[in-house]
Design a protein around this motif. Sequence first.
Motif, PDB file in Angstrom:
ATOM      1  N   GLY A 197      60.136  65.860  63.017  1.00 51.34           N
ATOM      2  CA  GLY A 197      59.898  64.500  63.473  1.00 51.34           C
ATOM      3  C   GLY A 197      60.577  63.453  62.617  1.00 51.34           C
ATOM      4  O   GLY A 197      60.899  63.681  61.446  1.00 51.34           O
ATOM      5  N   GLN A 238      58.843  62.416  73.685  1.00 48.27           N
ATOM      6  CA  GLN A 238      58.267  63.435  72.808  1.00 48.27           C
ATOM      7  C   GLN A 238      58.105  62.893  71.388  1.00 48.27           C
ATOM      8  O   GLN A 238      59.010  62.237  70.866  1.00 48.27           O
ATOM      9  N   ILE A 239      56.949  63.185  70.788  1.00 46.88           N
ATOM     10  CA  ILE A 239      56.662  62.759  69.409  1.00 46.88           C
ATOM     11  C   ILE A 239      56.170  63.973  68.622  1.00 46.88           C
ATOM     12  O   ILE A 239      55.040  64.438  68.820  1.00 46.88           O
ATOM     13  N   PRO A 240      56.973  64.515  67.731  1.00 49.22           N
ATOM     14  CA  PRO A 240      56.500  65.614  66.875  1.00 49.22           C
ATOM     15  C   PRO A 240      55.463  65.111  65.872  1.00 49.22           C
ATOM     16  O   PRO A 240      55.569  64.008  65.346  1.00 49.22           O
ATOM     17  N   TRP A 241      54.458  65.939  65.621  1.00 46.88           N
ATOM     18  CA  TRP A 241      53.432  65.617  64.629  1.00 46.88           C
ATOM     19  C   TRP A 241      52.943  66.905  63.992  1.00 46.88           C
ATOM     20  O   TRP A 241      53.185  67.998  64.515  1.00 46.88           O
ATOM     21  N   GLU A 263      53.484  72.527  63.351  1.00 49.39           N
ATOM     22  CA  GLU A 263      54.042  71.360  64.041  1.00 49.39           C
ATOM     23  C   GLU A 263      53.748  71.450  65.534  1.00 49.39           C
ATOM     24  O   GLU A 263      53.859  72.513  66.140  1.00 49.39           O
ATOM     25  N   VAL A 278      53.910  68.887  69.404  1.00 48.63           N
ATOM     26  CA  VAL A 278      54.627  67.778  70.033  1.00 48.63           C
ATOM     27  C   VAL A 278      53.734  67.133  71.080  1.00 48.63           C
ATOM     28  O   VAL A 278      53.253  67.818  71.989  1.00 48.63           O
ATOM     29  N   THR A 332      67.341  61.302  63.397  1.00 51.36           N
ATOM     30  CA  THR A 332      67.000  61.399  64.810  1.00 51.36           C
ATOM     31  C   THR A 332      68.235  61.169  65.654  1.00 51.36           C
ATOM     32  O   THR A 332      69.128  60.410  65.284  1.00 51.36           O
TER      33      THR A 332
END
Length: 595
Positions: free
Chosen positions: A265, A360-363, A371, A373, A419
């Motif tokens: 992310g 999409q947001i990776p966390w 990890e 998403v 990114t």
Amino acid sequence: MVMRKGICLAVLLCLSSVSAFATVKSQVSQTVINQGESIRLTIDLAGKDADSVDLSPLEGKFDILQRGQQSGITIINGDYQRTSELILVLLPKQSGDVTVPALTVDGDTTAPHAIRVSKVDLPAASEGGIELDARLSTQTPRVQQPIIYTASLLLGQQVYNGSIEQPKVTQGKALIEALGDQTKSQKYVDGQVVTVVEQSWLITPEQSGVLSIEGASLIGQIPAQGTTNRTFNSRYIDPSNLRRFQLSADSYELDVAGIPADFTGATWLPSSSVVLEESWSSDEFRVGEPVTRTITLTANGLTSNQLSSLILPDATGLKQYAGTPQLEQTFTDGKLSSTMSVEVTLIPSQEGALELPALQIPWWNVTSDTEEVASLAARKMTVAKGNSITQSVVQQNNSTQTTPLPETEGTQPTEPKSTDSTAVLVEPSSNPPSSWVDYWWLAVIAGVLGSLVTVLCIRLFPRQQLPTNESLTCSTTSSSAHTGNTDASKRAIKDACLANDVGATRHALIAWGQQVWPDCRNLNQLMRRVSPELKIAIAELQRQAYSQSTSTASASQANHQWQGSELWDVIKSYQPDADTQSRSTLVPLSPLHST
């Protein structure tokens, strides 16, 4: 000769050692005390200023309960001597062997004093005593993962002048802040009712490695042994029958893990749950007509300032403009949750089938230590052709080169990640695009055409019969109630338009729309209710507010470029009452009947 040298050396050592010792007299009242008891430290000033005493060495080990100065005169063999003493009442913060450090008095020092503080074990709360416990939300945190430290105070008796001191970081680096208000409740413990007072703090590690947390502490007063707080007046107790006490909660030593090397992310989000949701103002899409998409990001275990701006993927055939994110943080039942909501205005620039890419947001899931998403699925939409005026404006605007959307600032991880996203969600600019200013005359033409159509309808079609007196009773009341408000709103629109103020005009239009249609909350909803010529004028105003083509210009320059007189010419001849009747979707009221 050798003996003489040895004697001289011994004398010199003695003299140097004397100079190294204190030159200001001091003494303590006791050297052995129980935890919660205080001592008196008396310092002979010998003519020195009391304000010159440096008390900073006492910090961390003692609380200074009182500070006073005592002066007097002594007579020795007929000689008068003035004396001055500084008296400090000190409360040790911990039990065990404690040293009162040497203090500096105007360049001179006092002697250190060793005291022993015996720990006093109070009875359990269920036995009429006091307990102080602590708990952590996690003992295996990662960097920037907030930890909730909660101190629970169980009271089996009355405590006077009590205060809970927050925990302290003694090793490592972390931020500490109070979380929520102090709560008070009662519960049964071993068959006895005790009072429970809880206070939570948020501890956020700022670096990986060892983090040592010294527990919260309670300092207060309770009745001395052999006395009772029950008197003829339960609200009063003799202060001389109170003794001070101190309790400390558990301390912790944690090993804070860093950001995993394989995290992909752009923003580090260590959380137990991250969810993305969306809602739309309309399911119909037309060229040149804005539609509002509301995106909501909810994260558990994170503070609101850890939620950064969303990064939006580029969408062909769609222009995207974002409003200011709305942040909210809640702490309920010992759980922390934060929400970020942002409105994104989408304006289709071409008709046909379009696709809005997935978001999409990776966390990082701190529960499973993996990890994940959070995502919103891609959306396919069919864009219909706009009206002729809007279509012409959009086509000419598409031929104008626009600048890319600037990136916004957000919370970055300790080790920034790159990114590949090509579009970023940004705050809307109040600066108008110069390309749209050239098309104001289109709105004027639309207004003239609308007026001609109205005149022809009046001449070709007979007027409708006036309503009866009974039906007029309701409509007249409603009209008179709104006349004053709508007139004031239109005056506000006029002032904003003639001042060429984009932001003020938008606010004035929304206020006016809410008075005419109470359920109308934004300009997009207003545009769906008004006449075509006014709709075009408002759409142009929207584009001025959301445009990024002059994002480096100042707000005053933007207002100077936009000419609000054209919008005012359209709206001052607009009749909302008649339009409301023709466009209303509400069931009409039945005529009143006299009884």
